[in-house]
Design a protein around this motif. Structure first.
Motif, PDB file in Angstrom:
ATOM      1  N   SER A 132      15.882 -20.634   5.624  1.00  0.00           N
ATOM      2  CA  SER A 132      17.307 -20.337   5.562  1.00  0.00           C
ATOM      3  C   SER A 132      17.536 -19.407   4.391  1.00  0.00           C
ATOM      4  CB  SER A 132      18.113 -21.629   5.383  1.00  0.00           C
ATOM      5  OG  SER A 132      17.931 -22.129   4.091  1.00  0.00           O
ATOM      6  N   THR A 133      18.746 -18.948   4.272  1.00  0.00           N
ATOM      7  CA  THR A 133      19.110 -18.130   3.137  1.00  0.00           C
ATOM      8  C   THR A 133      20.181 -18.850   2.360  1.00  0.00           C
ATOM      9  OG1 THR A 133      20.760 -16.989   4.472  1.00  0.00           O
ATOM     10  CG2 THR A 133      18.573 -15.995   4.325  1.00  0.00           C
ATOM     11  N   LEU A 134      20.380 -18.413   1.131  1.00  0.00           N
ATOM     12  CA  LEU A 134      21.437 -19.011   0.335  1.00  0.00           C
ATOM     13  C   LEU A 134      22.751 -18.809   1.043  1.00  0.00           C
ATOM     14  CD1 LEU A 134      20.321 -17.804  -3.172  1.00  0.00           C
ATOM     15  CD2 LEU A 134      20.226 -20.129  -2.306  1.00  0.00           C
ATOM     16  N   GLY A 135      23.505 -19.880   1.143  1.00  0.00           N
ATOM     17  CA  GLY A 135      24.732 -19.791   1.918  1.00  0.00           C
ATOM     18  C   GLY A 135      25.932 -20.204   1.106  1.00  0.00           C
ATOM     19  N   GLY A 136      27.094 -20.047   1.718  1.00  0.00           N
ATOM     20  CA  GLY A 136      28.324 -20.469   1.077  1.00  0.00           C
ATOM     21  C   GLY A 136      28.807 -19.453   0.063  1.00  0.00           C
ATOM     22  N   MET A 137      29.960 -19.719  -0.455  1.00  0.00           N
ATOM     23  CA  MET A 137      30.560 -18.847  -1.449  1.00  0.00           C
ATOM     24  C   MET A 137      29.762 -18.908  -2.733  1.00  0.00           C
ATOM     25  SD  MET A 137      34.381 -19.241  -3.040  1.00  0.00           S
ATOM     26  CE  MET A 137      33.986 -20.838  -3.719  1.00  0.00           C
ATOM     27  N   GLN A 138      29.581 -17.797  -3.401  1.00  0.00           N
ATOM     28  CA  GLN A 138      28.960 -17.758  -4.704  1.00  0.00           C
ATOM     29  C   GLN A 138      30.066 -17.580  -5.735  1.00  0.00           C
ATOM     30  OE1 GLN A 138      25.992 -14.790  -4.931  1.00  0.00           O
ATOM     31  NE2 GLN A 138      24.857 -15.503  -3.136  1.00  0.00           N
ATOM     32  N   ALA A 139      30.030 -18.416  -6.764  1.00  0.00           N
ATOM     33  CA  ALA A 139      31.070 -18.353  -7.782  1.00  0.00           C
ATOM     34  C   ALA A 139      30.443 -17.967  -9.111  1.00  0.00           C
ATOM     35  CB  ALA A 139      31.767 -19.703  -7.919  1.00  0.00           C
ATOM     36  N   THR A 140      30.872 -16.897  -9.700  1.00  0.00           N
ATOM     37  CA  THR A 140      30.389 -16.488 -11.005  1.00  0.00           C
ATOM     38  C   THR A 140      31.453 -16.805 -12.036  1.00  0.00           C
ATOM     39  OG1 THR A 140      29.081 -14.698 -10.070  1.00  0.00           O
ATOM     40  CG2 THR A 140      29.611 -14.553 -12.413  1.00  0.00           C
ATOM     41  N   ILE A 141      31.071 -17.590 -13.024  1.00  0.00           N
ATOM     42  CA  ILE A 141      31.997 -17.986 -14.081  1.00  0.00           C
ATOM     43  C   ILE A 141      31.741 -17.075 -15.272  1.00  0.00           C
ATOM     44  CG2 ILE A 141      32.861 -19.943 -15.407  1.00  0.00           C
ATOM     45  CD1 ILE A 141      32.911 -20.323 -12.367  1.00  0.00           C
ATOM     46  N   ALA A 142      32.628 -16.155 -15.545  1.00  0.00           N
ATOM     47  CA  ALA A 142      32.393 -15.139 -16.568  1.00  0.00           C
ATOM     48  C   ALA A 142      33.193 -15.452 -17.819  1.00  0.00           C
ATOM     49  CB  ALA A 142      32.791 -13.773 -16.030  1.00  0.00           C
ATOM     50  N   ASN A 143      32.627 -15.050 -18.969  1.00  0.00           N
ATOM     51  CA  ASN A 143      33.405 -15.149 -20.199  1.00  0.00           C
ATOM     52  C   ASN A 143      34.055 -13.793 -20.452  1.00  0.00           C
ATOM     53  OD1 ASN A 143      31.359 -13.549 -21.086  1.00  0.00           O
ATOM     54  ND2 ASN A 143      30.418 -15.068 -22.444  1.00  0.00           N
ATOM     55  N   SER A 144      34.630 -13.639 -21.618  1.00  0.00           N
ATOM     56  CA  SER A 144      35.430 -12.439 -21.877  1.00  0.00           C
ATOM     57  C   SER A 144      34.594 -11.242 -22.298  1.00  0.00           C
ATOM     58  CB  SER A 144      36.465 -12.749 -22.963  1.00  0.00           C
ATOM     59  OG  SER A 144      35.812 -13.195 -24.141  1.00  0.00           O
ATOM     60  N   GLY A 180      27.778 -19.515 -23.394  1.00  0.00           N
ATOM     61  CA  GLY A 180      28.451 -18.274 -23.762  1.00  0.00           C
ATOM     62  C   GLY A 180      28.071 -17.093 -22.893  1.00  0.00           C
ATOM     63  N   ILE A 181      27.637 -17.351 -21.668  1.00  0.00           N
ATOM     64  CA  ILE A 181      27.263 -16.293 -20.726  1.00  0.00           C
ATOM     65  C   ILE A 181      27.788 -16.659 -19.335  1.00  0.00           C
ATOM     66  CG2 ILE A 181      25.182 -15.557 -21.961  1.00  0.00           C
ATOM     67  CD1 ILE A 181      23.547 -17.281 -20.028  1.00  0.00           C
ATOM     68  N   PRO A 182      27.902 -15.690 -18.432  1.00  0.00           N
ATOM     69  CA  PRO A 182      28.303 -16.020 -17.061  1.00  0.00           C
ATOM     70  C   PRO A 182      27.246 -16.891 -16.374  1.00  0.00           C
ATOM     71  CG  PRO A 182      28.515 -13.664 -17.483  1.00  0.00           C
ATOM     72  CD  PRO A 182      27.733 -14.228 -18.619  1.00  0.00           C
ATOM     73  N   VAL A 183      27.680 -17.874 -15.634  1.00  0.00           N
ATOM     74  CA  VAL A 183      26.778 -18.748 -14.877  1.00  0.00           C
ATOM     75  C   VAL A 183      27.233 -18.748 -13.421  1.00  0.00           C
ATOM     76  CG1 VAL A 183      25.872 -21.076 -14.579  1.00  0.00           C
ATOM     77  CG2 VAL A 183      26.284 -20.188 -16.894  1.00  0.00           C
ATOM     78  N   THR A 184      26.314 -18.463 -12.518  1.00  0.00           N
ATOM     79  CA  THR A 184      26.601 -18.403 -11.094  1.00  0.00           C
ATOM     80  C   THR A 184      26.012 -19.620 -10.383  1.00  0.00           C
ATOM     81  OG1 THR A 184      26.591 -15.983 -11.105  1.00  0.00           O
ATOM     82  CG2 THR A 184      26.308 -17.060  -8.972  1.00  0.00           C
ATOM     83  N   ALA A 185      26.813 -20.263  -9.563  1.00  0.00           N
ATOM     84  CA  ALA A 185      26.357 -21.398  -8.760  1.00  0.00           C
ATOM     85  C   ALA A 185      26.149 -20.944  -7.329  1.00  0.00           C
ATOM     86  CB  ALA A 185      27.393 -22.523  -8.812  1.00  0.00           C
ATOM     87  N   GLN A 186      24.942 -21.129  -6.813  1.00  0.00           N
ATOM     88  CA  GLN A 186      24.627 -20.785  -5.434  1.00  0.00           C
ATOM     89  C   GLN A 186      24.205 -22.046  -4.679  1.00  0.00           C
ATOM     90  OE1 GLN A 186      21.606 -17.722  -5.739  1.00  0.00           O
ATOM     91  NE2 GLN A 186      23.136 -16.100  -5.743  1.00  0.00           N
ATOM     92  N   ILE A 187      24.550 -22.094  -3.395  1.00  0.00           N
ATOM     93  CA  ILE A 187      24.214 -23.234  -2.553  1.00  0.00           C
ATOM     94  C   ILE A 187      23.189 -22.801  -1.513  1.00  0.00           C
ATOM     95  CG2 ILE A 187      25.120 -25.030  -1.021  1.00  0.00           C
ATOM     96  CD1 ILE A 187      26.211 -25.098  -3.913  1.00  0.00           C
ATOM     97  N   GLY A 188      22.170 -23.595  -1.303  1.00  0.00           N
ATOM     98  CA  GLY A 188      21.160 -23.313  -0.293  1.00  0.00           C
ATOM     99  C   GLY A 188      20.258 -24.515  -0.132  1.00  0.00           C
ATOM    100  N   LEU A 221      23.137 -16.342 -15.977  1.00  0.00           N
ATOM    101  CA  LEU A 221      22.318 -17.430 -15.455  1.00  0.00           C
ATOM    102  C   LEU A 221      22.736 -17.732 -14.016  1.00  0.00           C
ATOM    103  CD1 LEU A 221      20.176 -19.612 -16.405  1.00  0.00           C
ATOM    104  CD2 LEU A 221      22.134 -21.133 -16.722  1.00  0.00           C
ATOM    105  N   THR A 222      21.750 -17.867 -13.128  1.00  0.00           N
ATOM    106  CA  THR A 222      22.013 -18.254 -11.746  1.00  0.00           C
ATOM    107  C   THR A 222      21.300 -19.573 -11.458  1.00  0.00           C
ATOM    108  OG1 THR A 222      22.232 -15.961 -11.011  1.00  0.00           O
ATOM    109  CG2 THR A 222      21.778 -17.608  -9.325  1.00  0.00           C
ATOM    110  N   ILE A 223      22.035 -20.532 -10.953  1.00  0.00           N
ATOM    111  CA  ILE A 223      21.486 -21.849 -10.634  1.00  0.00           C
ATOM    112  C   ILE A 223      21.674 -22.117  -9.147  1.00  0.00           C
ATOM    113  CG2 ILE A 223      21.557 -24.316 -11.145  1.00  0.00           C
ATOM    114  CD1 ILE A 223      22.842 -23.699 -13.798  1.00  0.00           C
ATOM    115  N   VAL A 224      20.611 -22.601  -8.487  1.00  0.00           N
ATOM    116  CA  VAL A 224      20.710 -22.978  -7.085  1.00  0.00           C
ATOM    117  C   VAL A 224      20.849 -24.494  -6.975  1.00  0.00           C
ATOM    118  CG1 VAL A 224      19.685 -22.847  -4.793  1.00  0.00           C
ATOM    119  CG2 VAL A 224      19.276 -21.015  -6.452  1.00  0.00           C
ATOM    120  N   PHE A 225      21.849 -24.919  -6.217  1.00  0.00           N
ATOM    121  CA  PHE A 225      22.108 -26.330  -5.969  1.00  0.00           C
ATOM    122  C   PHE A 225      21.815 -26.598  -4.489  1.00  0.00           C
ATOM    123  CE2 PHE A 225      24.661 -25.043  -9.535  1.00  0.00           C
ATOM    124  CZ  PHE A 225      24.707 -26.138 -10.393  1.00  0.00           C
TER     125      PHE A 225
END
Length: 325
Positions: A24-36, A83-91, A54-58
């Motif tokens: 399968s491929t990573l699915g669902g919405m990807q949300a990037t939480i960015a700082n200023s 103190g950096i953007p962190v992206t949550a990916q679902i797959g 940082l990208t984390i797969v859940f």
């Protein structure tokens, strides 16, 4: 690991086949939480440079609901801590391993067998393990053979005597890729001398079936379609079955020491940044933040583990049943 070495490894269907899971491929919405800070989302091009995002797969699990929203909340917390953007990916687990291999992710929550594959393909390692209230061994749990409460099968004074009763019986394993629902039970049957490997189960059991997940394997026993099922000990609780259904089942035999799911970090992350990530994740244990962790997979705590020591039982079990780690 160099990008060149990773690029030489097979991808796609070969990866899925080697893990034993569907591609399968990573699915669902990807949300990037960015700082200023500006320009924080540029990808890291070279190994071991300072971590800028940082990208984390859940991975999806049968007992997790609305996972993207819950993963986003954890990403937001970690973004603030690091103190950096962190992206949550679902797959699924296959997608998580592939993301680590292809340098599309830095961190992934993984069960034990995919964690071994992540080590092989991406040189990623587990640094943390999940703790649940219904784990017998804190960060290990039991694989259990479950029978109807009124079954004539009884727990004897030895493993061999107990499991001998299963000869000719109808069994429902969870799935051929499940650690606690197949690999560990079959490993024990091999160890006790009842079968030579995973391919000769028909010579011992009267019927072999696969539920596809914990709930369905247990339902096969509840409906009389199987006389025994193999699952994780925590599958005897909601959301897998109801309390009423649980009262109709009992554990015939258990195998302790199944490694809990954990958190793998890619080797492209520098030791200094890795330690920062681990410490940030451990803050999810604090009372003020703990609900974020519990919401993900019903885990109550994260603990540091040694990768090789934690995964040694599953390595041994895979070897015994005749499966490449």
């Amino acid at each position: 690991m160099s990008v060149r070495r990773k690029s030489l490894l097979s991808v796609g269907a070969a990866l899925a086949t080697s893990i034993g899971l569907g591609l399968s491929t990573l699915g669902g919405m990807q949300a990037t939480i960015a700082n200023s800070a500006p320009n924080q989302q540029a990808p890291r091009l070279f190994a071991q440079q300072k971590l800028q995002n940082l990208t984390i797969v859940f991975p999806t699990r049968s007992d997790s609901t609305d996972l993207q929203t819950k993963a986003n909340a954890v990403a937001a917390f970690l973004s603030k801590e690091l103190g950096i953007p962190v992206t949550a990916q679902i797959g699924d687990d296959t997608a998580a391993v592939e993301a680590l291999r292809a340098n599309r992710a830095d961190v992934a929550f993984l069960s034990s067998r995919p964690a071994l594959k992540a080590e092989q393909l991406a040189n990623a390692r587990l640094y943390l393990a999940e703790v649940r209230e219904n784990y017998s061994g804190k960060y290990t749990y039991d694989s259990v053979f479950v029978v109807p409460s009124n079954s004539s099968l009884t727990t004897k004074n030895s493993a061999k005597a107990t499991l001998e009763q299963l000869r000719g019986k109808k069994i429902a394993f969870t799935s051929p890729t499940s650690g606690s629902g197949f690999i560990f039970p079959v490993s024990e049957l091999v160890r006790q001398g009842f079968v030579p490997n995973r391919d000769r189960l028909d010579g011992f059991f009267g019927q072999v079936s696969y539920g596809g997940n914990y709930s369905k394997a247990l339902q096969a026993v509840l409906r009389g379609q199987a006389e025994v099922a193999t699952v994780s000990e925590y599958a005897l609780y909601a959301p897998y079955i109801t309390a009423e259904e649980k009262s109709k089942l009992r554990v015939l035999y258990k195998i302790s020491g199944v490694p809990a799911h954990g958190i793998a970090i890619d080797d492209d992350v520098s030791p200094a940044d890795r330690e920062k990530i681990i410490n940030a994740l451990l803050k999810l244990n604090q009372p003020a933040n703990n609900q974020l962790l519990r919401n993900l997979y019903n885990s109550t705590e994260l603990v540091r583990v040694n990768h090789n020591r934690h995964l040694a039982p599953v390595r041994d079990a895979l070897k015994r049943v005749g499966i490449e780690p």
